[in-house]
Design a protein around this motif. Sequence first.
Motif, PDB file in Angstrom:
ATOM      1  N   SER A  10      42.123  45.948  36.072  1.00 43.45           N
ATOM      2  CA  SER A  10      41.305  46.372  34.930  1.00 43.45           C
ATOM      3  C   SER A  10      39.999  45.594  34.853  1.00 43.45           C
ATOM      4  O   SER A  10      39.100  45.991  34.111  1.00 43.45           O
ATOM      5  N   GLY A  11      39.917  44.465  35.544  1.00 39.73           N
ATOM      6  CA  GLY A  11      38.781  43.577  35.298  1.00 39.73           C
ATOM      7  C   GLY A  11      38.118  43.048  36.552  1.00 39.73           C
ATOM      8  O   GLY A  11      37.839  43.785  37.493  1.00 39.73           O
ATOM      9  N   GLY A  12      37.928  41.724  36.563  1.00 42.57           N
ATOM     10  CA  GLY A  12      37.140  41.085  37.616  1.00 42.57           C
ATOM     11  C   GLY A  12      37.749  41.133  39.002  1.00 42.57           C
ATOM     12  O   GLY A  12      37.042  41.170  40.009  1.00 42.57           O
ATOM     13  N   GLY A  13      39.058  41.075  39.067  1.00 35.26           N
ATOM     14  CA  GLY A  13      39.720  41.270  40.351  1.00 35.26           C
ATOM     15  C   GLY A  13      39.775  40.062  41.265  1.00 35.26           C
ATOM     16  O   GLY A  13      39.843  40.221  42.483  1.00 35.26           O
ATOM     17  N   THR A  14      39.811  38.846  40.711  1.00 29.53           N
ATOM     18  CA  THR A  14      39.931  37.694  41.618  1.00 29.53           C
ATOM     19  C   THR A  14      41.310  37.665  42.277  1.00 29.53           C
ATOM     20  O   THR A  14      41.439  37.217  43.420  1.00 29.53           O
ATOM     21  N   ASN A  15      42.330  38.125  41.583  1.00 29.23           N
ATOM     22  CA  ASN A  15      43.654  38.193  42.214  1.00 29.23           C
ATOM     23  C   ASN A  15      43.694  39.263  43.299  1.00 29.23           C
ATOM     24  O   ASN A  15      44.324  39.078  44.342  1.00 29.23           O
ATOM     25  N   LEU A  16      43.015  40.376  43.061  1.00 27.26           N
ATOM     26  CA  LEU A  16      42.882  41.391  44.112  1.00 27.26           C
ATOM     27  C   LEU A  16      42.194  40.769  45.330  1.00 27.26           C
ATOM     28  O   LEU A  16      42.628  40.975  46.473  1.00 27.26           O
ATOM     29  N   GLN A  17      41.135  40.006  45.090  1.00 22.82           N
ATOM     30  CA  GLN A  17      40.410  39.372  46.192  1.00 22.82           C
ATOM     31  C   GLN A  17      41.328  38.441  46.981  1.00 22.82           C
ATOM     32  O   GLN A  17      41.278  38.416  48.221  1.00 22.82           O
ATOM     33  N   LEU A  82      50.483  44.656  39.909  1.00 18.17           N
ATOM     34  CA  LEU A  82      49.610  44.614  38.738  1.00 18.17           C
ATOM     35  C   LEU A  82      48.862  43.285  38.796  1.00 18.17           C
ATOM     36  O   LEU A  82      49.461  42.212  38.712  1.00 18.17           O
ATOM     37  N   ALA A  83      47.551  43.378  38.982  1.00 15.87           N
ATOM     38  CA  ALA A  83      46.740  42.170  39.155  1.00 15.87           C
ATOM     39  C   ALA A  83      45.646  42.189  38.088  1.00 15.87           C
ATOM     40  O   ALA A  83      44.532  42.648  38.333  1.00 15.87           O
ATOM     41  N   GLY A  84      46.022  41.735  36.877  1.00 15.91           N
ATOM     42  CA  GLY A  84      45.072  41.807  35.781  1.00 15.91           C
ATOM     43  C   GLY A  84      44.936  43.235  35.270  1.00 15.91           C
ATOM     44  O   GLY A  84      43.861  43.672  34.891  1.00 15.91           O
ATOM     45  N   PHE A  85      46.068  43.946  35.249  1.00 18.32           N
ATOM     46  CA  PHE A  85      46.075  45.324  34.738  1.00 18.32           C
ATOM     47  C   PHE A  85      46.414  45.250  33.252  1.00 18.32           C
ATOM     48  O   PHE A  85      47.486  44.777  32.877  1.00 18.32           O
ATOM     49  N   ASN A 103      54.105  41.889  38.794  1.00 19.93           N
ATOM     50  CA  ASN A 103      52.992  41.498  37.920  1.00 19.93           C
ATOM     51  C   ASN A 103      52.796  39.996  38.009  1.00 19.93           C
ATOM     52  O   ASN A 103      53.750  39.254  38.217  1.00 19.93           O
ATOM     53  N   ILE A 104      51.541  39.560  37.837  1.00 17.28           N
ATOM     54  CA  ILE A 104      51.295  38.119  37.738  1.00 17.28           C
ATOM     55  C   ILE A 104      50.927  37.787  36.308  1.00 17.28           C
ATOM     56  O   ILE A 104      50.116  38.472  35.677  1.00 17.28           O
ATOM     57  N   HIS A 105      51.581  36.728  35.802  1.00 19.28           N
ATOM     58  CA  HIS A 105      51.325  36.291  34.431  1.00 19.28           C
ATOM     59  C   HIS A 105      50.919  34.811  34.459  1.00 19.28           C
ATOM     60  O   HIS A 105      51.574  34.016  35.133  1.00 19.28           O
ATOM     61  N   PRO A 106      49.854  34.444  33.705  1.00 21.41           N
ATOM     62  CA  PRO A 106      49.340  33.083  33.828  1.00 21.41           C
ATOM     63  C   PRO A 106      50.021  32.043  32.940  1.00 21.41           C
ATOM     64  O   PRO A 106      49.349  31.282  32.236  1.00 21.41           O
ATOM     65  N   SER A 107      51.354  32.009  32.961  1.00 23.81           N
ATOM     66  CA  SER A 107      52.100  30.910  32.336  1.00 23.81           C
ATOM     67  C   SER A 107      53.444  30.825  33.043  1.00 23.81           C
ATOM     68  O   SER A 107      53.775  31.703  33.851  1.00 23.81           O
ATOM     69  N   VAL A 171      44.493  27.357  36.594  1.00 22.47           N
ATOM     70  CA  VAL A 171      45.733  28.101  36.863  1.00 22.47           C
ATOM     71  C   VAL A 171      45.499  29.150  37.952  1.00 22.47           C
ATOM     72  O   VAL A 171      46.346  29.356  38.834  1.00 22.47           O
ATOM     73  N   MET A 172      44.330  29.774  37.923  1.00 23.20           N
ATOM     74  CA  MET A 172      44.024  30.750  38.981  1.00 23.20           C
ATOM     75  C   MET A 172      43.940  30.068  40.339  1.00 23.20           C
ATOM     76  O   MET A 172      44.586  30.491  41.296  1.00 23.20           O
ATOM     77  N   GLU A 173      43.130  28.985  40.387  1.00 24.27           N
ATOM     78  CA  GLU A 173      42.885  28.317  41.680  1.00 24.27           C
ATOM     79  C   GLU A 173      44.142  27.681  42.247  1.00 24.27           C
ATOM     80  O   GLU A 173      44.390  27.751  43.445  1.00 24.27           O
ATOM     81  N   ALA A 175      47.394  28.174  41.242  1.00 18.52           N
ATOM     82  CA  ALA A 175      48.668  28.913  41.229  1.00 18.52           C
ATOM     83  C   ALA A 175      48.497  30.393  41.553  1.00 18.52           C
ATOM     84  O   ALA A 175      49.011  30.876  42.550  1.00 18.52           O
ATOM     85  N   GLU A 176      47.749  31.128  40.738  1.00 18.52           N
ATOM     86  CA  GLU A 176      47.760  32.587  40.866  1.00 18.52           C
ATOM     87  C   GLU A 176      47.355  33.082  42.248  1.00 18.52           C
ATOM     88  O   GLU A 176      48.017  33.947  42.833  1.00 18.52           O
ATOM     89  N   TRP A 177      46.251  32.537  42.768  1.00 16.83           N
ATOM     90  CA  TRP A 177      45.709  33.083  44.023  1.00 16.83           C
ATOM     91  C   TRP A 177      46.590  32.763  45.227  1.00 16.83           C
ATOM     92  O   TRP A 177      46.472  33.392  46.271  1.00 16.83           O
TER      93      TRP A 177
HETATM   94  C1  GRF Z   1      44.778  36.769  35.544  1.00 11.43           C
HETATM   95  O1  GRF Z   1      44.778  35.591  34.792  1.00 11.43           O
HETATM   96  C2  GRF Z   1      46.166  37.331  35.581  1.00 11.43           C
HETATM   97  O2  GRF Z   1      47.167  36.369  35.586  1.00 11.43           O
HETATM   98  C3  GRF Z   1      46.204  38.107  34.304  1.00 11.43           C
HETATM   99  O3  GRF Z   1      44.917  38.656  34.163  1.00 11.43           O
HETATM  100  C4  GRF Z   1      43.965  37.865  34.863  1.00 11.43           C
HETATM  101  C5  GRF Z   1      43.257  38.763  35.832  1.00 11.43           C
HETATM  102  O4  GRF Z   1      42.168  38.166  36.478  1.00 11.43           O
HETATM  103  N1  GRF Z   1      47.309  39.039  34.320  1.00 11.43           N
HETATM  104  P1  GRF Z   1      41.477  38.896  37.722  1.00 11.43           P
HETATM  105  O5  GRF Z   1      41.023  40.273  37.278  1.00 11.43           O
HETATM  106  O6  GRF Z   1      42.475  38.962  38.841  1.00 11.43           O
HETATM  107  O7  GRF Z   1      40.294  38.029  38.075  1.00 11.43           O
END
Ligand code: GRF
Length: 197
Positions: A10-17, A82-85, A103-107, A171-173, A175-177
């Motif tokens: 839905s947004g910036g897509g850093t997790n997609l990247q 689901l990556a920021g959906f 899905n990824i959740h930031p906690s 958390v992104m740098e 863990a998430e990525w």
């Molecule tokens: C991330 O923090 C993810 O955990 C959450 O939404 C954010 C999406 O960021 N579900 P991005 O669009 O991947 O940059």
Amino acid sequence: MKTRIAVLVSGGGTNLQALIDAQRRGELPDGEIVLVVSNNPNAYALERAKSAGIETAVCARPDMERKLIDTLEAHSIEMMILAGFMAILSRDFVTRWPDRIINIHPSLIPSFCGEGFYGLRVHQAALDYGVKVTGATVHYVNEIPDGGRIICQKAVDIQDGDTPEVLQRRVMEQAEWLLLPRAAQIVAQRIRSESGE
Ligand code: GRF
């Protein structure tokens, strides 16, 4: 054969990247991202997908789920990430793909999750509570928001003076990525082995 993956954004897509980069490095050997779908036509994530040569689609309201189902079926999608959906999928939708949507959740679930916990609100809640460790969780998606079986988690330290924005970035740098590509490979591999290949 590789598991055919759609990434929903839905947004910036850093997790997609992070997923695209991992795929390029050969870290997703059992899956291939064949489609990126957004419910928001202005999502920057769509540009990231196009730059990587991945097909894109927009499925927005009204009838978002109907459009989504048609698009996913037309591309023979076997697995969704689901990556920021930023839309909650109905029970009817998720039960069509049991153990096929992650899905990824930031906690660190079960803390700071469920309805209303998205974006910076998650990190604000962790700071308000005063926990010293947070992190990210990748989980299967079922009908309960953030309630499906956990696939993997990674902890991240909270530091004095953190703001929600600073914490979100850490958390992104840290863990998430890392976590999302790893989980994608685990699930893509499981789907391949279940199909007898
Ligand atoms: C991330 O923090 C993810 O955990 C959450 O939404 C954010 C999406 O960021 N579900 P991005 O669009 O991947 O940059």
